[in-house]
Enzyme design. Structure first.
Site, PDB file in Angstrom:
ATOM      1  N   HIS A 263       5.558  -8.515   9.737  1.00 29.66           N
ATOM      2  CA  HIS A 263       5.438  -8.467   7.758  1.00 29.66           C
ATOM      3  C   HIS A 263       7.287  -8.738   7.478  1.00 29.66           C
ATOM      4  O   HIS A 263       7.521  -8.749   5.924  1.00 29.66           O
ATOM      5  CB  HIS A 263       4.849  -7.202   7.107  1.00 29.66           C
ATOM      6  CG  HIS A 263       5.938  -6.058   6.937  1.00 29.66           C
ATOM      7  ND1 HIS A 263       5.832  -5.312   8.277  1.00 29.66           N
ATOM      8  CD2 HIS A 263       6.368  -5.348   6.550  1.00 29.66           C
ATOM      9  CE1 HIS A 263       6.834  -4.035   8.261  1.00 29.66           C
ATOM     10  NE2 HIS A 263       7.090  -3.662   6.720  1.00 29.66           N
TER      11      HIS A 263
HETATM   12  C1  UD1 Z   1       7.676  -2.814   1.682  1.00 33.34           C
HETATM   13  C2  UD1 Z   1       9.082  -1.804   2.230  1.00 33.34           C
HETATM   14  C3  UD1 Z   1       9.236  -1.804   3.461  1.00 33.34           C
HETATM   15  C4  UD1 Z   1       7.601  -1.594   4.605  1.00 33.34           C
HETATM   16  C5  UD1 Z   1       6.574  -2.577   3.983  1.00 33.34           C
HETATM   17  C6  UD1 Z   1       5.710  -1.678   4.640  1.00 33.34           C
HETATM   18  C7  UD1 Z   1      10.487  -2.562   0.700  1.00 33.34           C
HETATM   19  C8  UD1 Z   1      12.141  -3.292   0.291  1.00 33.34           C
HETATM   20  N1  UD1 Z   1      10.080  -2.849   1.545  1.00 33.34           N
HETATM   21  O1  UD1 Z   1       7.535  -4.074   2.376  1.00 33.34           O
HETATM   22  O2  UD1 Z   1      10.197  -0.830   3.904  1.00 33.34           O
HETATM   23  O3  UD1 Z   1       8.004  -1.369   5.998  1.00 33.34           O
HETATM   24  O4  UD1 Z   1       6.362  -2.424   2.534  1.00 33.34           O
HETATM   25  O5  UD1 Z   1       4.462  -2.302   4.254  1.00 33.34           O
HETATM   26  O6  UD1 Z   1      10.203  -1.351   0.561  1.00 33.34           O
HETATM   27  N2  UD1 Z   1       1.934  -7.781  -1.559  1.00 33.34           N
HETATM   28  C9  UD1 Z   1       0.267  -7.734  -1.952  1.00 33.34           C
HETATM   29  N3  UD1 Z   1      -0.178  -6.876  -2.073  1.00 33.34           N
HETATM   30  C10 UD1 Z   1       0.105  -5.461  -1.813  1.00 33.34           C
HETATM   31  C11 UD1 Z   1       1.263  -5.177  -1.653  1.00 33.34           C
HETATM   32  C12 UD1 Z   1       2.146  -6.392  -1.841  1.00 33.34           C
HETATM   33  O7  UD1 Z   1      -0.194  -9.038  -2.143  1.00 33.34           O
HETATM   34  O8  UD1 Z   1      -0.362  -4.764  -1.949  1.00 33.34           O
HETATM   35  C13 UD1 Z   1       2.442  -8.907  -1.564  1.00 33.34           C
HETATM   36  C14 UD1 Z   1       3.205  -8.966  -2.475  1.00 33.34           C
HETATM   37  O9  UD1 Z   1       3.673 -11.016  -2.709  1.00 33.34           O
HETATM   38  C15 UD1 Z   1       4.774  -9.298  -2.766  1.00 33.34           C
HETATM   39  C16 UD1 Z   1       4.261  -9.347  -1.057  1.00 33.34           C
HETATM   40  O10 UD1 Z   1       3.569  -8.754   0.011  1.00 33.34           O
HETATM   41  O11 UD1 Z   1       5.533  -9.512  -3.599  1.00 33.34           O
HETATM   42  C17 UD1 Z   1       5.625  -7.955  -0.201  1.00 33.34           C
HETATM   43  O12 UD1 Z   1       5.408  -6.534  -1.131  1.00 33.34           O
HETATM   44  P1  UD1 Z   1       6.368  -5.773  -0.905  1.00 33.34           P
HETATM   45  O13 UD1 Z   1       5.872  -4.026  -1.178  1.00 33.34           O
HETATM   46  O14 UD1 Z   1       7.658  -6.211  -1.964  1.00 33.34           O
HETATM   47  O15 UD1 Z   1       7.804  -5.313   0.358  1.00 33.34           O
HETATM   48  P2  UD1 Z   1       6.580  -5.415   1.473  1.00 33.34           P
HETATM   49  O16 UD1 Z   1       6.881  -6.335   2.230  1.00 33.34           O
HETATM   50  O17 UD1 Z   1       4.875  -4.805   1.646  1.00 33.34           O
END
Ligand code: UD1
Length: 357
Positions: free
Chosen positions: A202
Site C-alpha cells: 500500500h
Molecule cells: C495511511 C498512512 C500510512 C499507513 C496507512 C495504513 C499517511 C501519510 N499514511 O496510508 O502511514 O500505513 O494509512 O493503511 O497518513 N482510501 C479508500 N478508502 C479509505 C481510505 C483510503 O478508498 O477508507 C483510498 C483513497 O483513494 C486514498 C488512498 O486510499 O486517497 C490513500 O489513503 P490515505 O489515507 O491517504 O493513505 P494510506 O495509503 O491509506
C-alpha cells in the site's frame, strides 16, 4: 484525567484497542476519529472486531493530498480541543492524523503523548518519516516500543519524557490470537496451512509507481505458492490507472481479495508460509506469529526483525522478491524484543507518573 485520543487510519485502530481498554479502566478517554480511513472494511470492521468503543467524534475528513488532508484535520481538531479542554492528547504512529493531532495540541499548549515514538526509517521521501519526526519533536511524553527507538530520540537530543514501554501491537496480537479461527477463511480461499503467502502492498512509493507495481505483480506471479493479496484501495485503484489489471488477472497463483478484517488478516498471517509486504506494522506482526517476512522496501523501522533473520529487505526488484520468497528462512531464535505484551498497562502507568497532578 481527561485524555483525548486521536485515531484515523487502520493501524491506529489496532494500536488504540488495548490502550483504550487500559486507559478507560481508570480515566476518562474521549476518542476522536479523523475520518482519514472511512470505508467499512478500512475502519468500521476494526472497531467491531477489536471491541473499540465507538468514536465520540468523527471528523470525516476523508481522502486528499497530504497538505489538504492534514490541514483540514488540524483546524477541526483545534476546535474540538478548545471545547474539550483535555489534560493531554494521545496520538499513535506516523500518519497524517498523528501529525495533525500532535500539532493542534502542541500549539494549544496541551501535552502530546506519542505512542510508538522514536521509530526511524531515515528515508525522508516517506510521508510517514516526516510525520513521526515532527510529532516526536512536539511530544511531551514519548512512549517507545524498542531500545533502538529510545536511541534514535537521544541522537536527536530528545531525552526528557522518553519511556520504553514495549509494543502495543503485541498486546493486540495476544488478544486476537485467542479469538482466531482461520478455518473459514482458509476454506473460502481454498488454502492449506503453511502452503501460501499472504501479501499486502500500500505504500505510495510502491503502488504509485507503474514500474514498481508491475515488478511486484510479476514477482508474485512467479512465487511457487498461492499468494493471497489483500488489495488496499490505493493499490487497487493504481492497478487500473497503470493498466495492470490484465497482468494481475493472468496470474493463476495470485488470489486478489478486498482489504481483510483484522481477524481474517491475523488468521491468514498466522498460518502462512511467509508474508510479502511493504507495510511497517505487519513485518512485526509476522514476527509475533513466528512467520518469516519479505519486505518490499529498502529500509525498515523494525530493524530487530531483520537482525534476527526473520525479515529480509528486498525492495521492489522482481527477481529479488522471487528469490527471497523461495529461500525463506525460519531462524531458531525468537526473543521477546518487543516487550511482554503488556505495553498498554505500561503506557497508562507512564501517563499517570508524568501527569499525576
Ligand atoms: C495511511 C498512512 C500510512 C499507513 C496507512 C495504513 C499517511 C501519510 N499514511 O496510508 O502511514 O500505513 O494509512 O493503511 O497518513 N482510501 C479508500 N478508502 C479509505 C481510505 C483510503 O478508498 O477508507 C483510498 C483513497 O483513494 C486514498 C488512498 O486510499 O486517497 C490513500 O489513503 P490515505 O489515507 O491517504 O493513505 P494510506 O495509503 O491509506
Amino acid at each position: 484525567m481527561r485524555i483525548v485520543s486521536i485515531v484515523g487510519a487502520r493501524p491506529q485502530f489496532v494500536k488504540a484497542a488495548p490502550v483504550s481498554r487500559a486507559l478507560r479502566a481508570r480515566h476518562e478517554e474521549i476518542l476522536v476519529h479523523s475520518g482519514q480511513h472511512y470505508d467499512q472494511e478500512m475502519s468500521g470492521v476494526f472497531f467491531d472486531e477489536l471491541q473499540i468503543p465507538r468514536p465520540d467524534y468523527n471528523l470525516a475528513v476523508g481522502s486528499g493530498s497530504h497538505g489538504r488532508q492534514t490541514g483540514e484535520m488540524l483546524g477541526l481538531i483545534e476546535d474540538l480541543l478548545l471545547e474539550l479542554k483535555p489534560d493531554a492528547v494521545l496520538v499513535y504512529g506516523d500518519t497524517n492524523t498523528t501529525l495533525a493531532g500532535g500539532l493542534a495540541a502542541a500549539k494549544l499548549g496541551i501535552p502530546v503523548i506519542h505512542v510508538e515514538a522514536g521509530l526511524r526509517s531515515f528515508n525522508r521521501a516517506m510521508p510517514e518519516e516526516i510525520n513521526r519526526v515532527l510529532v516526536d519533536h512536539l511530544a511531551d511524553l514519548l512512549l517507545c516500543p524498542t531500545p533502538a527507538a529510545v536511541d534514535h530520540l537521544a541522537a536527536e537530543g530528545i531525552t526528557r519524557g522518553v519511556e520504553l514501554v514495549g509494543d502495543v501491537m503485541l498486546d493486540a496480537t495476544r488478544w486476537i490470537s485467542e479469538r482466531i479461527d482461520a478455518r473459514p477463511t482458509l476454506e473460502r480461499l481454498g488454502l492449506r496451512t503453511g502452503e501460501y503467502f499472504l501479501a499486502t502492498v500500500h505504500r505510495a512509493a510502491t503502488s504509485d509507481s507503474p514500474r514498481q507495481l508491475e515488478a511486484v505483480i510479476r514477482a508474485f506471479s512467479r512465487v511457487d505458492k498461492p499468494v493471497v493479496w489483500a488489495l488496499h484501495p490505493r493499490t487497487d485503484k493504481n492497478i487500473d490507472t497503470h493498466g495492470l489489471r490484465a497482468l494481475l488477472e493472468a496470474a493463476d497463483n495470485i488470489i486478489a481479495v478486498p482489504p481483510l478484517s483484522y481477524t481474517e488478516t491475523a488468521g491468514l498471517l498466522k498460518n502462512a508460509a511467509g508474508l510479502l509486504t511493504d507495510s511497517g506494522g505487519m513485518q512485526k506482526e509476522a514476527y509475533f506469529y513466528g512467520v518469516s517476512c519479505v519486505t518490499l522496501r529498502e529500509e525498515t523501522e523494525w530493524v530487530e526483525t531483520v537482525e534476527l533473520g526473520w525479515n529480509r529487505l528486498v525492495g521492489t526488484d522482481e527477481d529479488s522478491i522471487v528469490e527471497a520468497a523461495r529461500d525463506l528462512v525460519r531462524p531458531a531464535v525468537h526473543p521477546d524484543v518487543y516487550g511482554d505484551g503488556h505495553a498498554a498497562d505500561a503506557i497508562v502507568h507512564m501517563i499517570e507518573r508524568r501527569y499525576a497532578d
